[in-house]
Every structure is written in C-alpha cells, then in structure tokens.
Design a protein around this motif. Structure first.
Motif, PDB file in Angstrom:
ATOM      1  N   LEU A  67       0.661  -1.219   0.100  1.00  0.00           N
ATOM      2  CA  LEU A  67      -0.123  -0.345   0.033  1.00  0.00           C
ATOM      3  C   LEU A  67       0.444   1.046  -0.130  1.00  0.00           C
ATOM      4  O   LEU A  67       0.271   2.361  -0.629  1.00  0.00           O
ATOM      5  CB  LEU A  67      -0.902  -0.388   1.407  1.00  0.00           C
ATOM      6  CG  LEU A  67      -1.582   0.899   1.274  1.00  0.00           C
ATOM      7  CD1 LEU A  67      -2.773   1.226   0.024  1.00  0.00           C
ATOM      8  CD2 LEU A  67      -2.532   0.846   2.375  1.00  0.00           C
ATOM      9  N   VAL A  68       2.092   0.945   0.882  1.00  0.00           N
ATOM     10  CA  VAL A  68       2.236   2.644   0.760  1.00  0.00           C
ATOM     11  C   VAL A  68       3.451   2.365  -0.695  1.00  0.00           C
ATOM     12  O   VAL A  68       3.574   3.714  -0.996  1.00  0.00           O
ATOM     13  CB  VAL A  68       4.080   2.201   1.423  1.00  0.00           C
ATOM     14  CG1 VAL A  68       4.893   3.125   1.559  1.00  0.00           C
ATOM     15  CG2 VAL A  68       3.351   2.495   3.331  1.00  0.00           C
ATOM     16  N   TRP A  69       3.995   1.664  -1.545  1.00  0.00           N
ATOM     17  CA  TRP A  69       4.023   2.057  -2.596  1.00  0.00           C
ATOM     18  C   TRP A  69       3.655   2.151  -3.495  1.00  0.00           C
ATOM     19  O   TRP A  69       3.494   2.844  -4.537  1.00  0.00           O
ATOM     20  CB  TRP A  69       6.034   0.699  -3.099  1.00  0.00           C
ATOM     21  CG  TRP A  69       6.675   0.688  -2.318  1.00  0.00           C
ATOM     22  CD1 TRP A  69       7.165   0.130  -1.024  1.00  0.00           C
ATOM     23  CD2 TRP A  69       8.007   1.588  -3.087  1.00  0.00           C
ATOM     24  NE1 TRP A  69       8.369   0.979  -0.416  1.00  0.00           N
ATOM     25  CE2 TRP A  69       8.551   1.594  -2.186  1.00  0.00           C
ATOM     26  CE3 TRP A  69       7.949   2.500  -3.990  1.00  0.00           C
ATOM     27  CZ2 TRP A  69      10.144   1.908  -2.030  1.00  0.00           C
ATOM     28  CZ3 TRP A  69       9.401   3.834  -3.844  1.00  0.00           C
ATOM     29  CH2 TRP A  69      10.393   3.608  -2.683  1.00  0.00           C
ATOM     30  N   GLN A  70       2.489   1.762  -3.441  1.00  0.00           N
ATOM     31  CA  GLN A  70       1.296   2.580  -3.941  1.00  0.00           C
ATOM     32  C   GLN A  70       0.759   3.410  -4.208  1.00  0.00           C
ATOM     33  O   GLN A  70       0.955   4.188  -4.975  1.00  0.00           O
ATOM     34  CB  GLN A  70      -0.136   1.688  -4.089  1.00  0.00           C
ATOM     35  CG  GLN A  70      -1.192   2.032  -4.960  1.00  0.00           C
ATOM     36  CD  GLN A  70      -1.987   1.065  -4.697  1.00  0.00           C
ATOM     37  OE1 GLN A  70      -2.768   0.247  -3.645  1.00  0.00           O
ATOM     38  NE2 GLN A  70      -3.827   1.542  -5.188  1.00  0.00           N
ATOM     39  N   ILE A 258       3.269   9.145   6.390  1.00  0.00           N
ATOM     40  CA  ILE A 258       4.272   9.894   7.671  1.00  0.00           C
ATOM     41  C   ILE A 258       2.927   9.885   8.952  1.00  0.00           C
ATOM     42  O   ILE A 258       2.983   9.664  10.387  1.00  0.00           O
ATOM     43  CB  ILE A 258       4.859  11.206   7.380  1.00  0.00           C
ATOM     44  CG1 ILE A 258       5.883  10.429   6.623  1.00  0.00           C
ATOM     45  CG2 ILE A 258       5.392  11.817   8.970  1.00  0.00           C
ATOM     46  CD1 ILE A 258       6.448  12.170   6.264  1.00  0.00           C
ATOM     47  N   GLY A 259       2.040  10.799   8.442  1.00  0.00           N
ATOM     48  CA  GLY A 259       0.585  10.739   9.462  1.00  0.00           C
ATOM     49  C   GLY A 259       0.336   9.584   9.993  1.00  0.00           C
ATOM     50  O   GLY A 259      -0.814   9.177  10.975  1.00  0.00           O
ATOM     51  N   VAL A 260      -0.150   8.345   8.870  1.00  0.00           N
ATOM     52  CA  VAL A 260      -0.105   7.003   9.773  1.00  0.00           C
ATOM     53  C   VAL A 260       0.747   6.108  10.410  1.00  0.00           C
ATOM     54  O   VAL A 260       0.444   5.269  11.099  1.00  0.00           O
ATOM     55  CB  VAL A 260      -0.699   6.468   8.335  1.00  0.00           C
ATOM     56  CG1 VAL A 260      -1.692   5.130   8.563  1.00  0.00           C
ATOM     57  CG2 VAL A 260      -2.044   6.660   7.508  1.00  0.00           C
ATOM     58  N   VAL A 267      10.629   7.834   5.050  1.00  0.00           N
ATOM     59  CA  VAL A 267       9.405   8.122   3.559  1.00  0.00           C
ATOM     60  C   VAL A 267      10.284   9.734   3.123  1.00  0.00           C
ATOM     61  O   VAL A 267      10.580   9.248   2.072  1.00  0.00           O
ATOM     62  CB  VAL A 267       8.074   8.332   4.367  1.00  0.00           C
ATOM     63  CG1 VAL A 267       7.511   9.441   3.227  1.00  0.00           C
ATOM     64  CG2 VAL A 267       7.285   7.831   5.292  1.00  0.00           C
ATOM     65  N   TYR A 268      11.039  10.694   4.331  1.00  0.00           N
ATOM     66  CA  TYR A 268      11.572  11.760   3.322  1.00  0.00           C
ATOM     67  C   TYR A 268      12.923  11.280   2.756  1.00  0.00           C
ATOM     68  O   TYR A 268      12.934  11.750   1.353  1.00  0.00           O
ATOM     69  CB  TYR A 268      11.322  12.858   4.611  1.00  0.00           C
ATOM     70  CG  TYR A 268      10.352  13.901   4.042  1.00  0.00           C
ATOM     71  CD1 TYR A 268       9.245  14.001   3.329  1.00  0.00           C
ATOM     72  CD2 TYR A 268      10.077  14.195   6.021  1.00  0.00           C
ATOM     73  CE1 TYR A 268       8.686  14.737   3.728  1.00  0.00           C
ATOM     74  CE2 TYR A 268       8.763  15.308   5.690  1.00  0.00           C
ATOM     75  CZ  TYR A 268       8.037  14.871   4.705  1.00  0.00           C
ATOM     76  OH  TYR A 268       6.726  15.726   4.676  1.00  0.00           O
ATOM     77  N   ALA A 269      13.185  10.850   3.198  1.00  0.00           N
ATOM     78  CA  ALA A 269      14.634   9.800   2.590  1.00  0.00           C
ATOM     79  C   ALA A 269      14.413   9.252   1.607  1.00  0.00           C
ATOM     80  O   ALA A 269      15.290   9.337   0.746  1.00  0.00           O
ATOM     81  CB  ALA A 269      15.426   9.031   3.418  1.00  0.00           C
ATOM     82  N   VAL A 270      13.734   8.499   1.511  1.00  0.00           N
ATOM     83  CA  VAL A 270      13.255   7.593   0.063  1.00  0.00           C
ATOM     84  C   VAL A 270      12.710   8.423  -1.253  1.00  0.00           C
ATOM     85  O   VAL A 270      13.017   8.377  -1.654  1.00  0.00           O
ATOM     86  CB  VAL A 270      12.079   6.731  -0.051  1.00  0.00           C
ATOM     87  CG1 VAL A 270      11.683   6.193  -0.793  1.00  0.00           C
ATOM     88  CG2 VAL A 270      12.418   5.535   0.862  1.00  0.00           C
ATOM     89  N   ILE A 271      11.500   9.660  -0.662  1.00  0.00           N
ATOM     90  CA  ILE A 271      10.962  10.426  -1.581  1.00  0.00           C
ATOM     91  C   ILE A 271      12.403  11.513  -2.080  1.00  0.00           C
ATOM     92  O   ILE A 271      12.486  11.885  -3.278  1.00  0.00           O
ATOM     93  CB  ILE A 271      10.342  11.519  -1.121  1.00  0.00           C
ATOM     94  CG1 ILE A 271       8.519  10.564  -0.906  1.00  0.00           C
ATOM     95  CG2 ILE A 271       9.649  12.702  -2.239  1.00  0.00           C
ATOM     96  CD1 ILE A 271       7.772  11.430  -0.015  1.00  0.00           C
TER      97      ILE A 271
END
Length: 323
Positions: A67-70, A258-260, A267-271
């Motif tokens: 779900l995260v990568w989707q 991040i909110g979940v 998350v920001y490192a991957v983005i």
C-alpha cells in the motif's frame, strides 16, 4: 601538449601529489568520522534504523509495503504528469514571449519612414507601450513567489466561474512563473549573439521575425541549454508546492504516509532518493542532447570535398591513357 599544459599552470611534482593524496584521504576520513558521530550515532540511539520504521518501505513481507509503494507510485506519477505539462507549456509560452520582446525591441528602433507622419508616430508609440507592458509583466510574474502564483490561480479562476482539476491549477501556476524566466533566458541568449548575424540576415532580405526564428532562436537554445535544463529541474521540484491546493503529488502523499506510520525521516529519505534519480536522469538527458547538437554543428561546419572540374578530370584521364 605538455608544453601547453605547463604554460597554463604548474604541473605538480611527486611531493605535491603525495601531499594532495594524503590530504584527500585525511579529509575523507574526517568526514566519515563526523558523519558517524554526528548523524549515524544520534539516529541509531533513537531507533531510527529499526525495521519497524523502515519495514514498510524496504521489506516486501511487511503488511504495509504494497500500500505504501502504491501510494508513492501514485504521487510520483502525479508529480511527473504535472512536471511534463508545466515544462512543455513553459517552453512554448516562454519562447513566444522571448520572440515577442525581441520583435518589440526592434520595432521601437524603427522610424517608419515609409509611412505618413500621422501614422508613423502612433505606431512608434504603440511599440513603446507594448514593449513596456511586456517588460512590466515579466518583472511582476518573475518577482512573485511560485507558491503565491499557484494560490492565486487556484483561487482566482473559480471566482470568474472557471473551474479546473487541481492538476491544471498547478500547471498554470508553474507556467506563469517559469515561462517568463525561460523567456528571459532565451532573450538574453539572442541578444548576446554577435550583431553581425542580424545585420547579415537583413542584408540578404530576411524580415526581423524570420531572422529571429531562423538564425537567433536556434542558436539561443543551443547556447543557453544548460540554463534551460536547470530551470526545468526547478519546475520539477516546484511541483511539490501543489500541497497548498491539495494536489496529491509525491510530497503530499508522503505527508499522508507519515501521518499513519509516524516515520518522517524514512519516508522523506526515500522521496529524496526518487527526486534525485529523476533530476539526475533529466541532467543526463540534457548532456546527451547537448552532445548531439554539438556533433551536428561540427558535422555541418565540416567543408565538403571539392570535386575537381570536369575539364581537369578529362585531362587527367587522357594522360593516364597509354599511347
């Protein structure tokens, strides 16, 4: 080649090369040690490298991984869609503005001597007025922050009864700002070319618009390509400002994740890695285009082999014949 190199700078000797190598190694070790104690250790002490935080991003067996990568894929697709549309529209509008400013500037220098005085003076005044208006518009839109431009576009159009999807509000806002920047890049490139080119074009009967379109503009694109690519990278990064109009681009979806999950650093490192990869690909594409243009220019400038006149060929053939 060695003599030319030694003229430009002093070639370092063996001792200087050893000092440079040792200094580079010491600096690298210091940077690594500093990164370990100032970055890795504090993050490790707070558990920022645990699989509980990284699992949804790097572990396919994690229940949240698909779900995260989707969601990240959806955000990346939306980001690239907005970026491509904004880049294309900015290039088109910016090119038109640059050509318009060049033409208006040439009109302000014309005397309209072939026309009657009651017609010539209003035309000169109109040329000066239009040139001033376009310059003011460029300075205003270039001076506005992009986030304010996007906000006013998203709030202003509905006030006039014009409604779009949030994607188009973002694209229009980015186009308004970046088109004037691209226009100034191209205009400065055209005005920086030698004046003899425009004079030669006028001497062979080309109109000012033909001179701009056929001679000045292609050279400006080639010369200013690095600056244009830098601006296009800015367009891609500015798509992250779509959060102010609730456009689901990559960073906005990252905030939702991040909110979940409560893992902002991960998350920001991957983005950040995704943005770096896309921007790096765009830079490599620009280098490829620049090499192709340079190669085409060199091949076009190579003089063709001069064919010998027919008379000389016939004479040489007659000399080769045995009597």
């Amino acid at each position: 080649m060695s003599q030319q190199t030694s003229v430009l700078y002093d070639v370092p000797g063996p001792r200087q090369r050893r000092i440079t190598l040792i200094g580079s190694l010491v600096a690298t070790v210091l940077v690594l040690v500093g990164a370990y104690f100032l970055i890795y250790r504090p993050l490790a002490d707070k558990g920022q490298f645990s699989m509980e935080l990284w699992g949804p991003l790097v572990d396919p067996s994690n229940e949240n991984f698909p779900l995260v990568w989707q969601r990240i894929g959806t955000g990346l697709k939306n980001t690239l869609t907005a970026a491509v549309l904004a880049i294309l529209s900015s290039l088109v509008v910016g090119t038109l503005i640059a050509v318009l400013r060049i033409q208006l500037k040439s009109l302000t220098r014309r005397r309209f001597t072939g026309l009657a005085t009651p017609v010539a003076y209003p035309l000169r005044g109109l040329s000066w007025l239009l040139s001033a208006v376009t310059r003011i518009c460029v300075e205003v839109f270039r001076g506005l922050p992009v986030v304010i431009t996007i906000f006013f576009v998203a709030r202003g159009f509905p006030e006039f009864g014009v409604s779009f999807d949030n994607l188009w509000y973002l694209v229009i806002g980015l186009t308004v700002y970046n088109s004037v920047v691209i226009a100034e890049i191209l205009r400065s490139g055209m005005e920086g070319l030698p004046g003899g080119q425009a004079e030669a074009a006028a001497a062979i009967g080309l109109a000012p618009l033909q001179t701009t379109r056929m001679i000045l503009l292609p050279q400006a694109f080639r010369i200013m390509l690095p600056a244009l690519i830098s601006q296009l990278v800015v367009v891609l990064k500015d798509t992250s400002l779509g959060f102010i109009i609730s456009y689901e681009e990559t960073l906005n979806i990252g905030k939702q994740i991040i909110g979940v999950l409560g893992n902002p650093i991960q998350v920001y490192a991957v983005i950040a890695v995704l943005f770096i990869a896309v921007n790096y690909s765009l830079s490599k594409l620009a280098q490829f285009v620049q090499r192709r243009l340079s190669r085409g220019r060199r091949s076009a400038g190579t003089p063709a082999a001069v064919a010998p006149p027919a008379a000389l060929m016939s004479q040489s053939e007659s000399n080769d014949v045995t009597p």
